[in-house]
Design a protein around this motif. Structure first.
Motif, PDB file in Angstrom:
ATOM      1  N   ALA A 188       0.844  -1.191   0.000  1.00  0.00           N
ATOM      2  CA  ALA A 188       0.000   0.000   0.000  1.00  0.00           C
ATOM      3  C   ALA A 188       0.885   1.248   0.000  1.00  0.00           C
ATOM      4  N   LYS A 189       0.267   2.395  -0.162  1.00  0.00           N
ATOM      5  CA  LYS A 189       0.974   3.667  -0.202  1.00  0.00           C
ATOM      6  C   LYS A 189       0.853   4.367   1.152  1.00  0.00           C
ATOM      7  N   ALA A 190       1.989   4.908   1.626  1.00  0.00           N
ATOM      8  CA  ALA A 190       2.040   5.578   2.929  1.00  0.00           C
ATOM      9  C   ALA A 190       2.092   7.086   2.738  1.00  0.00           C
ATOM     10  N   VAL A 191       1.185   7.799   3.401  1.00  0.00           N
ATOM     11  CA  VAL A 191       1.086   9.248   3.292  1.00  0.00           C
ATOM     12  C   VAL A 191       1.180   9.853   4.690  1.00  0.00           C
ATOM     13  N   PHE A 192       1.955  10.937   4.810  1.00  0.00           N
ATOM     14  CA  PHE A 192       2.075  11.679   6.066  1.00  0.00           C
ATOM     15  C   PHE A 192       1.088  12.844   6.061  1.00  0.00           C
ATOM     16  N   TYR A 193       0.293  12.939   7.128  1.00  0.00           N
ATOM     17  CA  TYR A 193      -0.595  14.095   7.320  1.00  0.00           C
ATOM     18  C   TYR A 193       0.062  15.064   8.291  1.00  0.00           C
ATOM     19  N   PHE A 194       0.081  16.360   7.930  1.00  0.00           N
ATOM     20  CA  PHE A 194       0.475  17.402   8.870  1.00  0.00           C
ATOM     21  C   PHE A 194       0.109  18.762   8.294  1.00  0.00           C
ATOM     22  N   GLY A 195       0.214  19.787   9.141  1.00  0.00           N
ATOM     23  CA  GLY A 195       0.015  21.165   8.687  1.00  0.00           C
ATOM     24  C   GLY A 195       1.354  21.740   8.294  1.00  0.00           C
ATOM     25  N   PRO A 196       1.615  21.977   7.026  1.00  0.00           N
ATOM     26  CA  PRO A 196       2.953  22.394   6.602  1.00  0.00           C
ATOM     27  C   PRO A 196       3.386  23.732   7.197  1.00  0.00           C
ATOM     28  N   LEU A 197       2.432  24.563   7.608  1.00  0.00           N
ATOM     29  CA  LEU A 197       2.782  25.869   8.170  1.00  0.00           C
ATOM     30  C   LEU A 197       2.599  25.919   9.680  1.00  0.00           C
ATOM     31  N   GLU A 198       2.365  24.749  10.311  1.00  0.00           N
ATOM     32  CA  GLU A 198       2.031  24.737  11.730  1.00  0.00           C
ATOM     33  C   GLU A 198       3.131  24.139  12.604  1.00  0.00           C
ATOM     34  N   ALA A 199       4.339  23.985  12.069  1.00  0.00           N
ATOM     35  CA  ALA A 199       5.413  23.384  12.864  1.00  0.00           C
ATOM     36  C   ALA A 199       5.716  24.223  14.105  1.00  0.00           C
ATOM     37  N   GLN A 200       5.756  25.542  13.955  1.00  0.00           N
ATOM     38  CA  GLN A 200       6.028  26.395  15.115  1.00  0.00           C
ATOM     39  C   GLN A 200       4.891  26.357  16.131  1.00  0.00           C
ATOM     40  N   ARG A 201       3.689  26.148  15.649  1.00  0.00           N
ATOM     41  CA  ARG A 201       2.542  26.043  16.560  1.00  0.00           C
ATOM     42  C   ARG A 201       2.692  24.857  17.498  1.00  0.00           C
ATOM     43  N   PHE A 202       3.226  23.745  16.997  1.00  0.00           N
ATOM     44  CA  PHE A 202       3.338  22.527  17.798  1.00  0.00           C
ATOM     45  C   PHE A 202       4.736  22.331  18.391  1.00  0.00           C
ATOM     46  N   SER A 203       5.645  23.248  18.112  1.00  0.00           N
ATOM     47  CA  SER A 203       7.007  23.105  18.637  1.00  0.00           C
ATOM     48  C   SER A 203       7.501  24.433  19.202  1.00  0.00           C
ATOM     49  N   PRO A 204       7.379  24.630  20.516  1.00  0.00           N
ATOM     50  CA  PRO A 204       7.930  25.854  21.129  1.00  0.00           C
ATOM     51  C   PRO A 204       9.420  26.022  20.859  1.00  0.00           C
ATOM     52  N   LEU A 205      10.144  24.905  20.730  1.00  0.00           N
ATOM     53  CA  LEU A 205      11.581  24.994  20.472  1.00  0.00           C
ATOM     54  C   LEU A 205      11.853  25.614  19.101  1.00  0.00           C
TER      55      LEU A 205
END
Length: 758
Positions: free
Chosen positions: A123-140
């Protein structure tokens, strides 16, 4: 009564002058030489579509990985699995040094295990995420690069960061990160949430300077004063901003393709989902955005609950803006948007509604019933032989105008979008091939084989689009236009007359606004033209007690609750119906083609105050301007959904029959968008002007439909089967083609016509 009506319709059709056997899919494309300049951007150059997007139709969309869940989905046969990788995807690669070794290792091992597990099942594996939301979920990450945050109109940074500024160094980092994920983990695709132009405005100095250079010195308008309908600077900014976002999407797609030509990008594309709400008319998902990604996915049943018409329109629109490319629907599985468990019937219908349009469902967890994911994949597997590599069959093309929605409408449903939905309803309920077009298609001169073009109050029409319409009609195409179509140009400048006045055979004078039932137009006609002289229209006329000395007269008035343009007919037109002496229905001919212009908003009335006679005016207009019978049609109940597809590699025709309106119960299926009283907002602690979004009816049963007649007028000899039941259907000849009868339809079946080899 039913047989009399069928006989009447046959007689009506025979009366239409110039009718010929059947519409051809190869109706000539208008000549595009020497057209006026474009008013909309060109679609990005199309890239080859990876083969698996056409063949892998069993798609799962999962929350953060639970390993048993992933394995169960794979075990029952899903061949594309998308999983939430928030707080994983950005902990490795270029910015891994910001995190502890344990955090990096956990993310690395998690993503490797996921991709390896999915690939082991072929099967095909796809990653879901918000491409512009990395800073939202990572204080570092946010602390390490505060300069990547978006800037608010007052010049301050967004705090806490919600979405980052793609035009800062964040955009370069994002592309490097995606390249790393493709190389290192062999992921097959990305599913992007939150990448919508409406969310990506930023007011940093570099962005302001770039816009000043583009605009000749103007600054970005303040959000409080943003009015693209009346402010040319706002209009210019919207055009510029959307293009930057689309260009960056194309840049992301190019980057992943360079690492792996088979890697794709799914993206949330919910423009038409938000059009339903008057306060969301600025959806800012331009149609050409779909050309910069691989799979636009519309979220349904999240905040647009049960509406059998609007859901079907959404699928048609997404099919249209992808131009036969891949598209998907993110079917929210909970019964009430984000809560409750669906009935087995409801969840299966949601999974079958997009398939007939070539918009393939992503089964989204959590449905809160494990059996539902098995039922869904079983439904897809039993049908996919007749779904793979299919395309729509053209006949009627309805234009949904982005420019009209943005500038003319501003409250999309009442003043504009109701026209579009009403026209769609009339032809969809008649069970003829319908597809959606935009002004991008018009300006490209590509009507995609459409025989009859419908412009439902496309008020904003560029000179270029108007010329393409004119050439389409001159070459023999049909045109139906309503109300204020072409009265404004693409920049919302009001013309002195319709741009298509020569086609309409009418000169604009003024507009009569109708918003209440007691303002209905009293439409009258004594015409014997086949558009009007129809028993289903005549029987709805108000004739009671009009003759004090005898029986009722043969004709009377009809109430139409809709606004109308007040026009003066020219010598080239015939007036078939009037209200208060003003034309309501006009016909003209131009070159080799025919036109019906409806100054009165029959299409809008078909949405808000529908009636049989209104549908018949629109349908008969299509018959008359088209001159030909459609290549395929279905005789069945109005509640039946029909869609027509072709599989060129098999020379196969597939007619989808979907019983999607069964059992809405006693709920209203119209969305009531009413502002709550202020005292209720205070009592319930809600924001001012909160709204009721309508009800969420859930279908609980299937009410079978019987004796559905499917007609095919394509040349050649055909056999027919009902799938997935694998039932041979008896073929009977009719004039110009063949007909089969489906004895009973439950949820969804397909009539498959296959050629008989000589």
């Amino acid at each position: 009564m039913k047989s009399l009506r069928v006989m009447a319709m046959i007689a009506l059709w025979c009366a239409i002058e110039g009718a010929s056997p059947a519409a051809r899919a190869d109706f000539p494309r208008p000549n595009t030489s020497d057209l006026p300049p474009r008013s909309v951007p060109e679609y990005p150059n199309p890239r080859p579509v990876p083969t698996w997007l056409r063949t892998h139709l069993r798609v799962a969309h999962l929350p953060p990985v639970q390993w048993r869940q992933v394995e169960e989905f794979l075990n029952v046969g899903y061949n594309v699995v998308t999983a939430n990788m928030m707080e994983r995807w950005d902990r490795v690669g270029p910015t891994a040094h910001l995190y502890t070794a344990e955090q990096v290792n956990q993310s690395d091992q998690h993503m490797r295990r996921y991709v390896d597990t999915v690939h082991a099942a072929r099967a095909k594996a796809v990653f879901y995420f918000g491409p512009l939301e990395a800073q939202r979920f990572s204080p570092l990450l946010a602390a390490a690069h505060p300069e990547w945050r978006r800037v608010l109109p007052d010049g301050s940074f967004e705090d806490p960061p919600n979405r980052s500024n793609i035009h800062s160094g964040y955009g370069d980092w994002l592309i490097q990160q995606m390249r790393y994920l493709v190389r290192e983990y062999k992921v097959d695709g990305f599913w992007f949430d939150g990448y919508a132009p409406v969310h990506l405005h930023t007011y940093d100095d570099a962005t302001r300077d770039a816009f000043r250079e583009f605009s000749g010195g103007a600054d970005i308008p303040s959000p409080a004063d943003f009015d693209p309908a009346h402010d040319p600077v706002a209009r210019k900014y919207l055009e510029w901003h959307e293009k930057r976002v689309v260009d960056f999407a194309a840049k992301m797609q190019s980057a992943v393709r360079e690492e792996n030509p088979e890697c794709v990008i799914y993206v949330n594309y919910s423009a038409n989902r938000t059009w339903y709400f008057p306060d969301s008319y600025m959806g800012e998902y331009p149609a050409y955005y779909c050309g910069a990604v691989d799979v636009p996915s519309v979220e349904l049943y999240w905040d647009v609950p049960g509406d059998a018409l609007y859901q079907q329109f959404c699928y048609a629109f997404v099919q249209g803006v992808t131009r036969q490319g891949p598209a998907s629907v993110w079917i929210q599985p909970q019964g009430y948007g984000m809560a409750g468990v669906c009935s087995p019937v409801e969840i299966q219908l949601r999974g079958l509604e997009g398939l007939p349009w070539g918009v393939y469902p992503e089964f989204v967890e959590s449905a809160r019933q494990e059996q539902y994911m098995r039922d869904h994949v079983k439904n897809i597997r039993s049908r996919e032989e007749w779904l793979i590599n299919s395309e729509t069959i053209p006949f009627i093309g309805i234009v949904a105008s982005e420019q009209t929605r943005t500038m003319y409408a501003q409250a999309a449903l009442p003043s504009y979008f109701s026209h579009t939905l009403g026209a769609f309803r009339a032809f969809f309920e008649r069970h003829w091939p319908v597809r959606l077009l935009t002004e991008y298609d018009l300006e490209d001169g590509d009507l995609q084989g459409v025989r009859v073009l419908v412009l439902p109050n496309v008020a904003c029409l560029s000179d270029r689009a108007a010329e393409v319409v004119r050439r389409h009609v001159a070459a023999g195409g049909g045109l139906i236009a309503t109300f204020e179509t072409s009265l404004y140009d693409d920049k919302f400048n009001r013309r002195t007359d319709f741009a298509l006045s020569d086609l309409f055979g009418a000169k604009y004078q003024s507009t009569r606004d109708v918003s209440m039932r007691d303002q209905a137009l009293r439409v009258e006609s004594d015409s014997e033209h086949p558009i009007i002289d129809d028993p289903l229209i005549l029987e709805r006329m108000d004739t009671a007690w009009r003759n004090p000395d005898g029986p009722p007269p043969p004709r009377g008035a009809l109430d139409l609750v809709a606004s109308s343009a007040i026009v003066a007919p020219t010598d080239s037109s015939d007036v078939l119906a009037t209200f208060e002496g003003n034309p309501a229905v006009l016909t003209t001919e131009y070159g080799q083609g025919r036109i019906v212009y409806l100054p009165a908003g029959f299409d809008k009335a078909m949405y808000f105050y529908p009636e049989t006679w209104i549908r018949e005016v629109l349908v008969n207009s299509c018959r008359w301007v088209g001159r030909v019978e459609p290549p395929l049609e279905v005789q069945g109940p109005l509640v039946l959904s029909t869609t027509f597809r072709r599989q060129p590699s098999h020379n196969r025709i597939v007619v989808h029959l979907l019983n999607d309106a069964s059992s809405w119960g006693r709920h209203s299926i119209y969305q009531k968008l009413a502002a709550l009283p202020e005292e209720l907002n205070r009592k319930w602690g809600l924001p001012a002007q909160s709204e009721l979004r309508g009800v969420y009816p859930n279908r609980e049963e299937i009410i079978p439909l019987r004796d559905i007649r499917v007609q095919c007028r394509e040349p050649g000899k055909w056999r027919a089967n009902l799938q997935p039941e694998n039932l041979a259907l008896e073929v009977q000849p009719i004039e110009g083609g063949i007909e089969v009868v489906v004895p009973e339809l439950n949820m969804h079946s397909m009539v498959v016509f296959e050629p008989i080899e000589e």
